[in-house]
Each structure stands twice: as structure tokens, then as C-alpha cells.
Design an enzyme around this catalytic site. Structure first.
Site, PDB file in Angstrom:
ATOM      1  N   LYS A  23       0.833  -1.215   0.000  1.00  0.00           N
ATOM      2  CA  LYS A  23       0.000   0.000   0.000  1.00  0.00           C
ATOM      3  C   LYS A  23       0.860   1.255   0.000  1.00  0.00           C
ATOM      4  CE  LYS A  23      -1.760  -1.487   3.809  1.00  0.00           C
ATOM      5  NZ  LYS A  23      -1.234  -2.861   3.872  1.00  0.00           N
ATOM      6  N   GLY A  80       3.359  -0.657   8.878  1.00  0.00           N
ATOM      7  CA  GLY A  80       4.730  -0.379   8.451  1.00  0.00           C
ATOM      8  C   GLY A  80       4.704  -0.332   6.939  1.00  0.00           C
ATOM      9  N   HIS A  81       4.843   0.856   6.390  1.00  0.00           N
ATOM     10  CA  HIS A  81       4.751   1.020   4.940  1.00  0.00           C
ATOM     11  C   HIS A  81       6.134   1.399   4.406  1.00  0.00           C
ATOM     12  CE1 HIS A  81       0.143   1.864   5.270  1.00  0.00           C
ATOM     13  NE2 HIS A  81       0.507   0.723   5.796  1.00  0.00           N
ATOM     14  N   GLN A  98      -3.125  -1.930   7.253  1.00  0.00           N
ATOM     15  CA  GLN A  98      -3.510  -3.335   7.439  1.00  0.00           C
ATOM     16  C   GLN A  98      -4.184  -3.864   6.160  1.00  0.00           C
ATOM     17  OE1 GLN A  98      -4.421  -1.074  10.439  1.00  0.00           O
ATOM     18  NE2 GLN A  98      -2.278  -1.515  10.702  1.00  0.00           N
TER      19      GLN A  98
HETATM   20  P1  GDP Z   1       2.348  -2.107   3.069  1.00  0.00           P
HETATM   21  O1  GDP Z   1       2.272  -2.323   4.541  1.00  0.00           O
HETATM   22  O2  GDP Z   1       1.132  -2.588   2.353  1.00  0.00           O
HETATM   23  O3  GDP Z   1       2.710  -0.693   2.696  1.00  0.00           O
HETATM   24  O4  GDP Z   1       3.551  -3.033   2.551  1.00  0.00           O
HETATM   25  P2  GDP Z   1       5.009  -3.137   3.219  1.00  0.00           P
HETATM   26  O5  GDP Z   1       5.783  -1.935   2.811  1.00  0.00           O
HETATM   27  O6  GDP Z   1       4.924  -3.469   4.653  1.00  0.00           O
HETATM   28  O7  GDP Z   1       5.541  -4.452   2.509  1.00  0.00           O
HETATM   29  C1  GDP Z   1       5.684  -4.539   1.129  1.00  0.00           C
HETATM   30  C2  GDP Z   1       7.171  -4.795   0.807  1.00  0.00           C
HETATM   31  O8  GDP Z   1       7.302  -5.127  -0.545  1.00  0.00           O
HETATM   32  C3  GDP Z   1       8.072  -3.584   1.021  1.00  0.00           C
HETATM   33  O9  GDP Z   1       9.332  -4.011   1.439  1.00  0.00           O
HETATM   34  C4  GDP Z   1       8.139  -2.955  -0.376  1.00  0.00           C
HETATM   35  O10 GDP Z   1       9.329  -2.202  -0.584  1.00  0.00           O
HETATM   36  C5  GDP Z   1       8.145  -4.191  -1.216  1.00  0.00           C
HETATM   37  N1  GDP Z   1       7.553  -4.060  -2.552  1.00  0.00           N
HETATM   38  C6  GDP Z   1       6.473  -3.342  -2.945  1.00  0.00           C
HETATM   39  N2  GDP Z   1       6.175  -3.607  -4.227  1.00  0.00           N
HETATM   40  C7  GDP Z   1       7.077  -4.511  -4.658  1.00  0.00           C
HETATM   41  C8  GDP Z   1       7.269  -5.220  -5.874  1.00  0.00           C
HETATM   42  O11 GDP Z   1       6.531  -5.087  -6.833  1.00  0.00           O
HETATM   43  N3  GDP Z   1       8.311  -6.105  -5.925  1.00  0.00           N
HETATM   44  C9  GDP Z   1       9.150  -6.311  -4.885  1.00  0.00           C
HETATM   45  N4  GDP Z   1      10.126  -7.182  -5.033  1.00  0.00           N
HETATM   46  N5  GDP Z   1       8.985  -5.673  -3.702  1.00  0.00           N
HETATM   47  C10 GDP Z   1       7.962  -4.797  -3.596  1.00  0.00           C
HETATM   48  P1  IMO Z   2       0.364  -2.728   7.242  1.00  0.00           P
HETATM   49  O1  IMO Z   2      -0.372  -1.403   7.205  1.00  0.00           O
HETATM   50  C1  IMO Z   2       0.527  -6.846   8.561  1.00  0.00           C
HETATM   51  C2  IMO Z   2      -1.465  -7.836  12.322  1.00  0.00           C
HETATM   52  C3  IMO Z   2      -0.525  -8.301  13.428  1.00  0.00           C
HETATM   53  C4  IMO Z   2      -1.433  -9.262  14.162  1.00  0.00           C
HETATM   54  C5  IMO Z   2      -2.792  -8.559  14.074  1.00  0.00           C
HETATM   55  C6  IMO Z   2      -3.136  -7.758  15.316  1.00  0.00           C
HETATM   56  O2  IMO Z   2       1.826  -2.622   7.242  1.00  0.00           O
HETATM   57  O3  IMO Z   2      -0.195  -3.645   6.210  1.00  0.00           O
HETATM   58  P2  IMO Z   2      -2.291  -5.410  16.212  1.00  0.00           P
HETATM   59  O4  IMO Z   2      -0.932  -4.970  16.652  1.00  0.00           O
HETATM   60  O5  IMO Z   2      -2.870  -4.595  15.107  1.00  0.00           O
HETATM   61  O6  IMO Z   2      -3.246  -5.560  17.355  1.00  0.00           O
HETATM   62  O7  IMO Z   2      -2.054  -6.903  15.656  1.00  0.00           O
HETATM   63  O8  IMO Z   2      -2.718  -7.721  12.960  1.00  0.00           O
HETATM   64  N1  IMO Z   2      -1.111  -6.529  11.724  1.00  0.00           N
HETATM   65  C7  IMO Z   2      -0.508  -6.396  10.545  1.00  0.00           C
HETATM   66  N2  IMO Z   2      -0.019  -7.318   9.695  1.00  0.00           N
HETATM   67  N3  IMO Z   2       0.573  -5.544   8.236  1.00  0.00           N
HETATM   68  C8  IMO Z   2       0.060  -4.602   9.057  1.00  0.00           C
HETATM   69  O9  IMO Z   2      -0.021  -3.307   8.692  1.00  0.00           O
HETATM   70  C9  IMO Z   2      -0.482  -5.010  10.290  1.00  0.00           C
HETATM   71  N4  IMO Z   2      -1.032  -4.380  11.337  1.00  0.00           N
HETATM   72  C10 IMO Z   2      -1.427  -5.308  12.188  1.00  0.00           C
HETATM   73  O10 IMO Z   2       0.617  -8.923  12.903  1.00  0.00           O
HETATM   74  O11 IMO Z   2      -1.539 -10.465  13.437  1.00  0.00           O
HETATM   75 MG    MG Z   3       3.409  -3.169   6.078  1.00  0.00          MG
END
Ligand code: GDP
Ligand code: IMO
Ligand code: MG
Length: 427
Positions: free
Chosen positions: A16, A40-41, A222
Site C-alpha cells: 500500500k 509499516g509502509h 492493514q
Molecule cells: P504495506 O504495509 O502494504 O505498505 O507493505 P510493506 O511496505 O509493509 O511491505 C511490502 C514490501 O514489498 C516492502 O518491502 C516494499 O518495498 C516491497 N515491494 C512493494 N512492491 C514490490 C514489488 O513489486 N516487488 C518487490 N520485489 N517488492 C515490492
Molecule cells: P500494514 O499497514 C501486517 C497484524 C498483526 C497481528 C494482528 C493484530 O503494514 O499492512 P495489532 O498490533 O494490530 O493488534 O495486531 O494484525 N497486523 C498487521 N499485519 N501488516 C500490518 O499493517 C499489520 N497491522 C497489524 O501482525 O496479526
Molecule cells: Mg506493512
């Protein structure tokens, strides 16, 4: 008003942040409306990696107003730490607005989260340990403090005193240390000067944006399967990540969301405990975890990995009104001979056409798979859809057919540039 909502369609971490950052340059306002620093984005810009937890992913665009809206739970200390961390990484402008109605997440919420998880033992949720559940509980119990309370010393002190009267009893019962009002107030006074200038009535601000026809991007946190009501309860978070929750979490009318971009990985991951029908426990799962760097942005926990689950995605499309899909991390599947995709669930040998609603039913689910041919090429530098290997295109098109919604973009790497556009959104 032109708006776009970005919603995670699985169990979070779908990418996202990357897509929000991608669209932020076209937005005037970027809004986070629920969750807290459990999110965590990760964003990669010009080879540099940033991890956002509370701040909206529009923060790298100095002209974009970034709103932390009413439905969020905000840890003021974590927010200041995040701002300072980004300053150290070279971000200079923080065009921020923080809702006076957003819940304030305080150290006792974190302590309660940890104590509860420890007590649950084998039944623990596997939370991020950031105090998210306990903070939302206090909101519902009307015990919570809100960010606006930082603007009124008397109110701040009396709300904190009332909350601690109750929360400390709970902590003592758990055998944990109680908190002193004076200590929390002292810590708050240290961060308040950094936050107070940003605190305002963001819902009034957003309604004004609506009147002025501004372009507003809503960043989800999430994923839909972690929705408190519609996800894999009790293994969920304590808010609703669905785009349909945006109106109430921002103070905007129902009609505010024009388009919902559902974000999905080309496979599935989840962190924490709970049902995961297509989970892989073999070498292929490990391979995908390593290639996709599937370790939590915030907690660094290894993510559980599994095949794509169309049963989940069809369900989420229906409950959220997804209008387009962004397919992420397709590059990670490169090199596999064959790729399995779950097309539906069987229980007791019979195909079901509903989503199980409890853990015992999930434990009976047998995923039904089709096997698709893989591709060997590295696709991480492909810019045009037509240049993808035939089998990668087939994978995209099978998803599109099964979901009945267009895959508007395909992501082939973490960087902004590694994005294939099939349909322009949020023009
Ligand atoms: P979010 O929580 O939905 O914002 O996703 P996160 O950032 O926690 O996790 C997604 C991970 O995938 C991050 O480390 C991004 O840098 C990485 N990522 C996003 N798009 C791509 C992709 O198309 N390919 C690869 N290899 N990594 C990606
Ligand atoms: P983003 O925005 C992945 C999961 C936790 C746990 C459950 C409850 O990066 O996609 P909490 O601390 O919210 O009470 O935990 O939800 N969880 C996530 N898993 N990405 C997240 O956020 C999450 N936020 C919460 O791992 O299973
Ligand atoms: Mg994340």
C-alpha cells in the site's frame, strides 16, 4: 471531488505504501484514517528506503497535505520519533494535520498489549505489541484520551487521571507495573511542542477540501482480512481497514470514495497467528520469503508465506467494493516452474461459496488449486505490459478473470519506477 482509496486485500503488507507514494504526486491531500504504528509502509524512492508507521505516504511530496484522521490511534512519542527519523534521512518539510478527534495511544496501552499476549500463551493473537487493541478498547469504553486533549492542560490531566485509575488496576492484576500520571504528563510535555501546531479539526478541513473539489487520496493500513468485524476473528486488528470505513473515520459523507484500488501481492503473506489456508511450509515458501524479503517493516518478524488465494480476494472485492486492483511483487514469483493459485475452498469435500467466519471452520478448509506455468525471466525492469513473459501475462489475466475486476497496475519491484500501468487512475 476526485478521490481514490487504497485498500489492502489480504492480511496487510501488500504494498500500500508504494502505491500511495506512487499516486501522491497527483494528490493534494493524502489521508490515513485508521490503525496506528502497527502499520509499516516501506517506500523506495531513488534507491533510498523509508519506513513509515504513522505518517501518510504522501509525506515525501512537499506540496501534499498529509492528514492523520479521526479514526487513527496515535502514539505521540512514536510520531515524534518518526518525524525525527525522517528528518535524519533528509526529509525537510512536514505538511501535516493531526485530528483532534484521533485517539491518543499511551505507554499503558503498550504495557497492556504485552501483558495480555503473554497471558494468552498459545492463544496469543501475535499482535505487533504497539498497544493498538488496548487503545481502541479505551476509545469504545469512553476512557480514551484524544489528540485534542493535548490542547487543554486541565482536560489532559483529568482524562489521564480517570484512565489511569482504571488501567492501573488492570496492570496490577496482570502483575505489571502501574503508571504514574506525573511521569506520563512529563513525557507528553516534552513532545507536545512538536505536535500541537499540527492538531486541528481535520474532518472540517477535509469537508472543505470536498467543497473545493480537491484531489484526495486515502491510504489504507492493514488488510481487509485483518478487519475487526469481517476478518479472521479473533486474529485481526482492532479497526476496520475496509474502504467502506473511510467515511466514519474521516468525518466525510458516504459518497466520498469514488474508486477503490485493492492492493494485493501476487502471493499471500500474513504476520502473527491465525487462519491461513494457502500457507506454505516447504522450500518454495522459504524461497518466496527470501526473494520477497518477507520480514516485517516494523517488527522484523518473518512473514508467513502462501499461494495466492482467490477465495479471499473475491470475498474482499465484494465486501469492500473494489473497483480496480494493483498486483504487487509479481517479480518475486519469477523462476518458479509452476505457480499454484487457490480458486476456492472445500469443507467436508464440498465446494463452499461463503467465507468461513470462525477458526474451527477455517481448520476444515481444503483449498482447491489450479497450477499455472511459471516464467524464468527477470521482469523487474519491464516497463510495458506487453513486454512481460507470456506466462506472467497469463497469471495477471487469470486473476482478472477470476475477480471480474481490472488489474490496473502491476508492480515488478519496490521502486516507484518499477510499475507497469495498464489503466490510468486518479488522473
Ligand atoms: P504495506 O504495509 O502494504 O505498505 O507493505 P510493506 O511496505 O509493509 O511491505 C511490502 C514490501 O514489498 C516492502 O518491502 C516494499 O518495498 C516491497 N515491494 C512493494 N512492491 C514490490 C514489488 O513489486 N516487488 C518487490 N520485489 N517488492 C515490492
Ligand atoms: P500494514 O499497514 C501486517 C497484524 C498483526 C497481528 C494482528 C493484530 O503494514 O499492512 P495489532 O498490533 O494490530 O493488534 O495486531 O494484525 N497486523 C498487521 N499485519 N501488516 C500490518 O499493517 C499489520 N497491522 C497489524 O501482525 O496479526
Ligand atoms: Mg506493512
Amino acid at each position: 471531488m476526485s478521490t481514490l482509496a487504497i485498500e489492502g486485500m489480504q492480511w496487510g503488507d501488500e504494498g500500500k505504501g508504494k502505491l500511495t507514494d506512487y499516486f501522491a504526486s497527483r494528490a493534494e491531500v493524502v489521508v490515513r484514517s485508521q490503525g496506528g504504528n502497527n502499520a509499516g509502509h516501506s517506500i523506495v524512492r531513488d534507491g533510498k528506503r523509508y519506513a513509515l508507521r504513522l505518517l501518510p505516504s504522501g509525506i515525501f511530496n512537499p506540496d501534499v497535505v498529509n492528514v492523520l484522521a479521526d479514526g487513527m490511534v496515535i502514539n505521540p512519542f512514536a510520531l515524534v520519533e518518526e518525524i525525527e527519523g525522517l528528518k535524519a534521512q533528509g526529509v525537510t518539510k512536514f505538511n501535516l494535520l493531526i485530528s483532534n478527534r484521533a485517539s491518543m495511544l499511551l505507554p499503558y496501552h503498550v504495557a497492556i498489549d504485552h501483558a495480555r499476549e503473554a497471558m494468552l500463551g498459545n492463544s496469543k493473537i501475535g499482535t505487533t505489541g504497539r498497544g493498538i487493541g488496548p487503545c481502541y478498547e479505551d476509545k469504545a469504553a469512553r476512557l480514551g484520551l484524544r489528540m485534542g486533549d493535548l490542547l487543554d492542560e486541565k482536560q489532559l490531566e483529568s482524562r489521564l487521571e480517570g484512565a489511569l485509575n482504571i488501567k492501573n488496576r488492570e496492570l496490577i492484576a496482570y502483575g505489571a507495573e502501574p503508571f504514574k500520571k506525573e511521569d506520563i504528563l512529563k513525557q507528553l510535555h516534552e513532545v507536545m511542542p512538536s505536535l500541537i501546531p499540527f492538531i486541528t479539526d481535520t474532518s472540517a478541513y477535509l469537508r472543505d477540501c470536498l467543497k473545493q473539489n480537491k484531489k484526495v487520496l486515502f491510504e489504507g493500513a492493514q488488510g481487509a482480512m485483518l478487519c475487526l468485524t469481517h476478518g479472521t476473528y479473533p486474529y485481526v486488528t482492532s479497526s476496520s481497514p475496509l474502504a467502506t470505513a473511510i467515511p466514519v473515520n474521516t468525518g466525510l459523507p458516504l459518497t466520498v470514495v469514488n474508486e477503490v484500488l485493492g492492493v494485493m501481492k501476487a502471493y499471500t503473506t500474513r504476520v502473527g497467528e491465525g487462519p491461513f489456508p494457502t500457507e506454505l511450509f516447504d522450500e518454495i515458501g522459504n524461497e518466496i520469503r527470501e526473494k520477497g524479503h518477507e520480514y516485517g517493516t516494523v517488527t522484523k518478524r518473518p512473514r508467513r508465506v502462501g499461494w495466492l488465494d482467490l477465495a479471499v480476494l473475491r470475498y474482499v472485492k465484494e465486501i469492500s467494493g473494489i473497483t480496480h486492483v494493483g498486483l504487487m511483487l509479481l517479480d518475486v514469483l519469477g523462476g518458479l516452474d509452476q505457480i499454484k493459485v487457490c480458486t476456492g475452498y472445500k469443507i467436508d469435500g464440498k465446494l463452499i461459496d461463503y467465507m468461513p467466519c470462525d477458526v474451527p471452520s477455517y481448520s476444515k478448509v481444503e483449498p482447491v488449486y489450479v497450477t499455472l506455468p511459471g516464467w524464468k525471466e527477470d521482469i523487474s525492469n519491464v516497463l510495458n505490459y506487453d513486454d512481460l513473459p507470456q506466462n506472467a501475462k497469463r497469471y495477471v489475466e487469470e486473476i482478472e478473470k477470476a475477480l471480474g475486476v481490472s488489474v490496473a497496475m502491476v508492480s515488478v519491484g519496490p521502486d516507484h519506477k518499477q510499475t507497469i500501468i495498464r489503466e490510468e487512475l486518479f488522473k
